[in-house]
Design a protein around this motif. Sequence first.
Motif, PDB file in Angstrom:
ATOM      1  N   ARG A 193       0.838  -1.215   0.000  1.00  0.00           N
ATOM      2  CA  ARG A 193       0.000   0.000   0.000  1.00  0.00           C
ATOM      3  C   ARG A 193       0.870   1.261   0.000  1.00  0.00           C
ATOM      4  O   ARG A 193       0.529   2.253  -0.654  1.00  0.00           O
ATOM      5  CB  ARG A 193      -0.917  -0.013   1.236  1.00  0.00           C
ATOM      6  N   MET A 194       1.986   1.229   0.725  1.00  0.00           N
ATOM      7  CA  MET A 194       2.897   2.376   0.754  1.00  0.00           C
ATOM      8  C   MET A 194       3.411   2.718  -0.638  1.00  0.00           C
ATOM      9  O   MET A 194       3.610   3.890  -0.977  1.00  0.00           O
ATOM     10  CB  MET A 194       4.082   2.086   1.690  1.00  0.00           C
ATOM     11  N   TYR A 195       3.602   1.683  -1.451  1.00  0.00           N
ATOM     12  CA  TYR A 195       4.194   1.884  -2.777  1.00  0.00           C
ATOM     13  C   TYR A 195       3.144   2.009  -3.886  1.00  0.00           C
ATOM     14  O   TYR A 195       3.509   2.137  -5.060  1.00  0.00           O
ATOM     15  CB  TYR A 195       5.145   0.732  -3.102  1.00  0.00           C
ATOM     16  N   LYS A 196       1.866   2.004  -3.514  1.00  0.00           N
ATOM     17  CA  LYS A 196       0.815   2.041  -4.534  1.00  0.00           C
ATOM     18  C   LYS A 196       0.928   3.280  -5.417  1.00  0.00           C
ATOM     19  O   LYS A 196       0.748   3.210  -6.636  1.00  0.00           O
ATOM     20  CB  LYS A 196      -0.555   1.991  -3.861  1.00  0.00           C
ATOM     21  N   HIS A 197       1.224   4.414  -4.799  1.00  0.00           N
ATOM     22  CA  HIS A 197       1.392   5.658  -5.565  1.00  0.00           C
ATOM     23  C   HIS A 197       2.721   6.297  -5.180  1.00  0.00           C
ATOM     24  O   HIS A 197       2.772   7.482  -4.862  1.00  0.00           O
ATOM     25  CB  HIS A 197       0.227   6.618  -5.297  1.00  0.00           C
ATOM     26  N   ILE A 198       3.777   5.517  -5.256  1.00  0.00           N
ATOM     27  CA  ILE A 198       5.089   6.021  -4.865  1.00  0.00           C
ATOM     28  C   ILE A 198       5.512   7.192  -5.734  1.00  0.00           C
ATOM     29  O   ILE A 198       6.341   8.031  -5.327  1.00  0.00           O
ATOM     30  CB  ILE A 198       6.141   4.884  -4.921  1.00  0.00           C
ATOM     31  N   PHE A 211      10.842   4.943   3.148  1.00  0.00           N
ATOM     32  CA  PHE A 211      10.001   3.836   2.702  1.00  0.00           C
ATOM     33  C   PHE A 211      10.879   2.661   2.262  1.00  0.00           C
ATOM     34  O   PHE A 211      10.599   1.498   2.573  1.00  0.00           O
ATOM     35  CB  PHE A 211       9.104   4.282   1.539  1.00  0.00           C
ATOM     36  N   GLY A 212      11.936   2.958   1.520  1.00  0.00           N
ATOM     37  CA  GLY A 212      12.838   1.912   1.064  1.00  0.00           C
ATOM     38  C   GLY A 212      13.537   1.215   2.212  1.00  0.00           C
ATOM     39  O   GLY A 212      13.726  -0.012   2.197  1.00  0.00           O
ATOM     40  N   PHE A 213      13.921   1.979   3.218  1.00  0.00           N
ATOM     41  CA  PHE A 213      14.560   1.435   4.416  1.00  0.00           C
ATOM     42  C   PHE A 213      13.620   0.453   5.120  1.00  0.00           C
ATOM     43  O   PHE A 213      14.006  -0.683   5.455  1.00  0.00           O
ATOM     44  CB  PHE A 213      14.930   2.588   5.344  1.00  0.00           C
ATOM     45  N   LEU A 214      12.367   0.851   5.308  1.00  0.00           N
ATOM     46  CA  LEU A 214      11.397  -0.025   5.972  1.00  0.00           C
ATOM     47  C   LEU A 214      11.080  -1.253   5.113  1.00  0.00           C
ATOM     48  O   LEU A 214      10.921  -2.361   5.636  1.00  0.00           O
ATOM     49  CB  LEU A 214      10.114   0.748   6.277  1.00  0.00           C
ATOM     50  N   LYS A 215      11.003  -1.063   3.802  1.00  0.00           N
ATOM     51  CA  LYS A 215      10.713  -2.194   2.908  1.00  0.00           C
ATOM     52  C   LYS A 215      11.825  -3.242   2.978  1.00  0.00           C
ATOM     53  O   LYS A 215      11.550  -4.455   3.014  1.00  0.00           O
ATOM     54  CB  LYS A 215      10.540  -1.712   1.473  1.00  0.00           C
TER      55      LYS A 215
END
Length: 225
Positions: A193-198, A211-215
Amino acid sequence: MALDIEHFAKVELLKVIENSDIDAYDLVEDYIKSLDEVRLKILNDELNRNMNNPYCGDIIAKYKDNYPIWDFMEVIPFGRFINVYRFCAETIYDKKLRDNYFLLLSIKDLRNATAHNNCLINNLSPRTSNHRTNYGLIHELSKIGISNEVHSKKMSNARIQQIVTLLYTHKRIIKSDGVINHQSEVLNETITRMYKHIEYYRNNEMVTTNFGFLKTIVDNWYPIV
Protein backbone atom coordinates in the motif's frame (compact mmCIF):
# COMPACT_ATOMS: atom_id res chain seq x y z
CA MET A 1 2.18 -5.92 16.94
CA ALA A 2 2.57 -3.89 20.12
CA LEU A 3 -0.30 -5.87 21.66
CA ASP A 4 1.44 -9.10 20.63
CA ILE A 5 4.61 -7.92 22.34
CA GLU A 6 2.75 -6.92 25.51
CA HIS A 7 1.13 -10.36 25.76
CA PHE A 8 4.27 -12.39 25.09
CA ALA A 9 6.39 -10.13 27.32
CA LYS A 10 4.02 -10.97 30.18
CA VAL A 11 4.20 -14.67 29.38
CA GLU A 12 8.00 -14.57 29.23
CA LEU A 13 8.27 -12.64 32.49
CA LEU A 14 5.99 -15.10 34.30
CA LYS A 15 8.09 -18.04 33.07
CA VAL A 16 11.25 -16.42 34.40
CA ILE A 17 9.59 -15.75 37.75
CA GLU A 18 8.24 -19.31 37.97
CA ASN A 19 11.75 -20.67 37.36
CA SER A 20 13.18 -18.50 40.14
CA ASP A 21 12.82 -18.91 43.89
CA ILE A 22 11.00 -15.57 44.27
CA ASP A 23 7.53 -15.59 45.81
CA ALA A 24 4.91 -14.12 43.46
CA TYR A 25 3.19 -12.19 46.27
CA ASP A 26 6.41 -10.93 47.83
CA LEU A 27 7.57 -9.66 44.45
CA VAL A 28 4.57 -7.33 44.12
CA GLU A 29 4.85 -6.25 47.74
CA ASP A 30 8.54 -5.43 47.29
CA TYR A 31 7.76 -3.48 44.13
CA ILE A 32 5.11 -1.40 45.88
CA LYS A 33 7.45 -0.76 48.80
CA SER A 34 10.09 0.51 46.36
CA LEU A 35 7.83 3.38 45.26
CA ASP A 36 8.16 6.79 46.83
CA GLU A 37 5.09 8.64 48.06
CA VAL A 38 4.35 10.35 44.74
CA ARG A 39 4.74 7.23 42.61
CA LEU A 40 2.71 5.19 45.10
CA LYS A 41 -0.16 7.66 44.81
CA ILE A 42 -0.02 7.39 41.02
CA LEU A 43 -0.21 3.59 41.26
CA ASN A 44 -3.17 3.74 43.66
CA ASP A 45 -4.92 6.19 41.33
CA GLU A 46 -4.39 3.77 38.42
CA LEU A 47 -5.87 0.89 40.42
CA ASN A 48 -8.77 2.96 41.74
CA ARG A 49 -9.71 4.01 38.20
CA ASN A 50 -10.10 0.33 37.32
CA MET A 51 -12.16 -0.61 40.37
CA ASN A 52 -15.39 -0.44 38.34
CA ASN A 53 -13.87 -1.88 35.18
CA PRO A 54 -15.87 -5.02 34.25
CA TYR A 55 -12.72 -6.74 32.99
CA CYS A 56 -10.42 -6.31 35.96
CA GLY A 57 -12.41 -4.73 38.80
CA ASP A 58 -13.11 -8.12 40.39
CA ILE A 59 -9.39 -8.93 40.44
CA ILE A 60 -8.64 -5.67 42.25
CA ALA A 61 -11.42 -6.34 44.75
CA LYS A 62 -10.17 -9.87 45.42
CA TYR A 63 -6.44 -9.21 45.72
CA LYS A 64 -6.33 -5.58 46.89
CA ASP A 65 -3.16 -5.05 48.99
CA ASN A 66 -2.01 -8.64 48.37
CA TYR A 67 -1.53 -9.27 44.67
CA PRO A 68 0.32 -12.17 43.09
CA ILE A 69 2.40 -10.97 40.16
CA TRP A 70 0.23 -12.65 37.50
CA ASP A 71 -2.93 -10.86 38.69
CA PHE A 72 -1.14 -7.58 39.31
CA MET A 73 -0.07 -7.52 35.66
CA GLU A 74 -3.71 -7.86 34.58
CA VAL A 75 -4.88 -4.69 36.35
CA ILE A 76 -2.10 -2.20 35.53
CA PRO A 77 -1.63 -0.16 32.32
CA PHE A 78 1.14 -0.91 29.84
CA GLY A 79 3.40 1.86 31.09
CA ARG A 80 3.16 0.52 34.64
CA PHE A 81 3.81 -3.01 33.40
CA ILE A 82 7.06 -1.84 31.80
CA ASN A 83 8.11 -0.33 35.12
CA VAL A 84 7.28 -3.59 36.92
CA TYR A 85 9.15 -5.49 34.19
CA ARG A 86 12.29 -3.48 34.94
CA PHE A 87 11.93 -4.06 38.69
CA CYS A 88 11.62 -7.82 38.12
CA ALA A 89 14.62 -7.84 35.76
CA GLU A 90 16.75 -6.13 38.40
CA THR A 91 15.42 -8.31 41.22
CA ILE A 92 16.06 -11.55 39.35
CA TYR A 93 19.29 -10.26 37.74
CA ASP A 94 18.13 -11.27 34.26
CA LYS A 95 20.10 -9.52 31.49
CA LYS A 96 17.69 -10.44 28.68
CA LEU A 97 14.75 -8.98 30.59
CA ARG A 98 16.73 -5.82 31.24
CA ASP A 99 17.55 -5.49 27.53
CA ASN A 100 13.88 -6.04 26.69
CA TYR A 101 12.89 -3.31 29.14
CA PHE A 102 14.63 -0.62 27.08
CA LEU A 103 13.01 -1.95 23.91
CA LEU A 104 9.58 -1.84 25.57
CA LEU A 105 10.07 1.82 26.49
CA SER A 106 10.39 2.71 22.81
CA ILE A 107 7.41 0.56 21.89
CA LYS A 108 5.23 2.28 24.50
CA ASP A 109 5.65 5.62 22.74
CA LEU A 110 4.69 4.15 19.37
CA ARG A 111 1.77 2.26 20.91
CA ASN A 112 0.45 5.48 22.44
CA ALA A 113 0.87 7.35 19.15
CA THR A 114 -1.12 4.77 17.18
CA ALA A 115 -3.80 4.59 19.90
CA HIS A 116 -4.35 8.32 19.42
CA ASN A 117 -4.21 8.12 15.61
CA ASN A 118 -1.16 10.38 15.43
CA CYS A 119 0.47 10.85 12.04
CA LEU A 120 3.60 8.70 12.01
CA ILE A 121 5.37 10.31 9.05
CA ASN A 122 4.87 14.03 9.59
CA ASN A 123 8.56 14.41 10.45
CA LEU A 124 11.13 11.98 9.09
CA SER A 125 14.09 14.30 9.62
CA PRO A 126 17.24 12.81 11.16
CA ARG A 127 18.47 13.59 14.66
CA THR A 128 15.06 13.70 16.36
CA SER A 129 15.58 10.67 18.59
CA ASN A 130 16.66 11.09 22.20
CA HIS A 131 17.74 7.46 22.64
CA ARG A 132 20.53 5.29 21.30
CA THR A 133 19.53 2.37 19.12
CA ASN A 134 19.75 -1.08 20.71
CA TYR A 135 23.04 -2.83 19.84
CA GLY A 136 21.36 -6.13 19.01
CA LEU A 137 19.03 -4.32 16.61
CA ILE A 138 21.98 -2.64 14.87
CA HIS A 139 23.64 -6.03 14.48
CA GLU A 140 20.50 -7.48 12.88
CA LEU A 141 20.33 -4.56 10.45
CA SER A 142 23.94 -5.13 9.42
CA LYS A 143 23.16 -8.80 8.73
CA ILE A 144 20.67 -7.80 6.01
CA GLY A 145 23.12 -5.49 4.29
CA ILE A 146 22.16 -2.12 5.79
CA SER A 147 25.33 -0.07 6.20
CA ASN A 148 26.36 1.78 9.33
CA GLU A 149 25.93 5.09 7.50
CA VAL A 150 22.35 4.29 6.45
CA HIS A 151 21.13 2.87 9.75
CA SER A 152 22.80 5.66 11.73
CA LYS A 153 20.94 8.29 9.70
CA LYS A 154 17.57 6.55 9.50
CA MET A 155 17.51 5.36 13.11
CA SER A 156 18.30 8.86 14.35
CA ASN A 157 14.70 9.74 13.51
CA ALA A 158 12.48 9.03 16.53
CA ARG A 159 9.57 7.64 14.51
CA ILE A 160 11.63 5.34 12.33
CA GLN A 161 13.61 4.19 15.35
CA GLN A 162 10.41 3.28 17.19
CA ILE A 163 8.89 1.45 14.21
CA VAL A 164 12.03 -0.60 13.56
CA THR A 165 12.44 -1.29 17.29
CA LEU A 166 8.89 -2.63 17.27
CA LEU A 167 9.70 -4.95 14.35
CA TYR A 168 12.90 -6.14 16.00
CA THR A 169 11.30 -6.72 19.40
CA HIS A 170 8.42 -8.62 17.82
CA LYS A 171 10.93 -11.01 16.24
CA ARG A 172 12.82 -11.27 19.52
CA ILE A 173 9.92 -11.93 21.89
CA ILE A 174 7.12 -13.61 19.93
CA LYS A 175 7.32 -17.41 20.10
CA SER A 176 4.27 -18.24 17.97
CA ASP A 177 4.84 -19.03 14.28
CA GLY A 178 1.15 -18.35 13.65
CA VAL A 179 1.37 -14.83 15.08
CA ILE A 180 4.56 -14.07 13.17
CA ASN A 181 3.14 -15.39 9.89
CA HIS A 182 -0.03 -13.33 10.35
CA GLN A 183 1.92 -10.14 11.00
CA SER A 184 4.18 -10.91 8.03
CA GLU A 185 1.13 -10.89 5.77
CA VAL A 186 -0.16 -7.63 7.27
CA LEU A 187 3.24 -5.95 7.01
CA ASN A 188 3.70 -6.97 3.40
CA GLU A 189 0.22 -5.65 2.58
CA THR A 190 1.20 -2.39 4.28
CA ILE A 191 4.40 -2.11 2.24
CA THR A 192 2.43 -2.77 -0.96
CA ARG A 193 0.00 0.00 0.00
CA MET A 194 2.90 2.38 0.75
CA TYR A 195 4.19 1.88 -2.78
CA LYS A 196 0.82 2.04 -4.53
CA HIS A 197 1.39 5.66 -5.57
CA ILE A 198 5.09 6.02 -4.87
CA GLU A 199 5.25 8.44 -7.81
CA TYR A 200 3.56 11.01 -5.59
CA TYR A 201 6.81 11.24 -3.66
CA ARG A 202 9.29 11.16 -6.54
CA ASN A 203 10.65 14.56 -5.51
CA ASN A 204 10.67 13.81 -1.78
CA GLU A 205 13.85 11.90 -1.06
CA MET A 206 13.14 11.81 2.68
CA VAL A 207 9.93 9.84 2.14
CA THR A 208 11.21 7.54 -0.61
CA THR A 209 14.42 6.59 1.20
CA ASN A 210 12.63 5.91 4.49
CA PHE A 211 10.00 3.84 2.70
CA GLY A 212 12.84 1.91 1.06
CA PHE A 213 14.56 1.43 4.42
CA LEU A 214 11.40 -0.02 5.97
CA LYS A 215 10.71 -2.19 2.91
CA THR A 216 14.19 -3.74 3.10
CA ILE A 217 13.63 -4.62 6.76
CA VAL A 218 10.18 -6.11 6.21
CA ASP A 219 11.34 -8.08 3.15
CA ASN A 220 14.15 -9.65 5.16
CA TRP A 221 12.62 -10.02 8.64
CA TYR A 222 9.04 -10.79 7.70
CA PRO A 223 8.98 -12.67 4.38
CA ILE A 224 5.77 -14.39 3.30
CA VAL A 225 6.20 -18.15 3.85
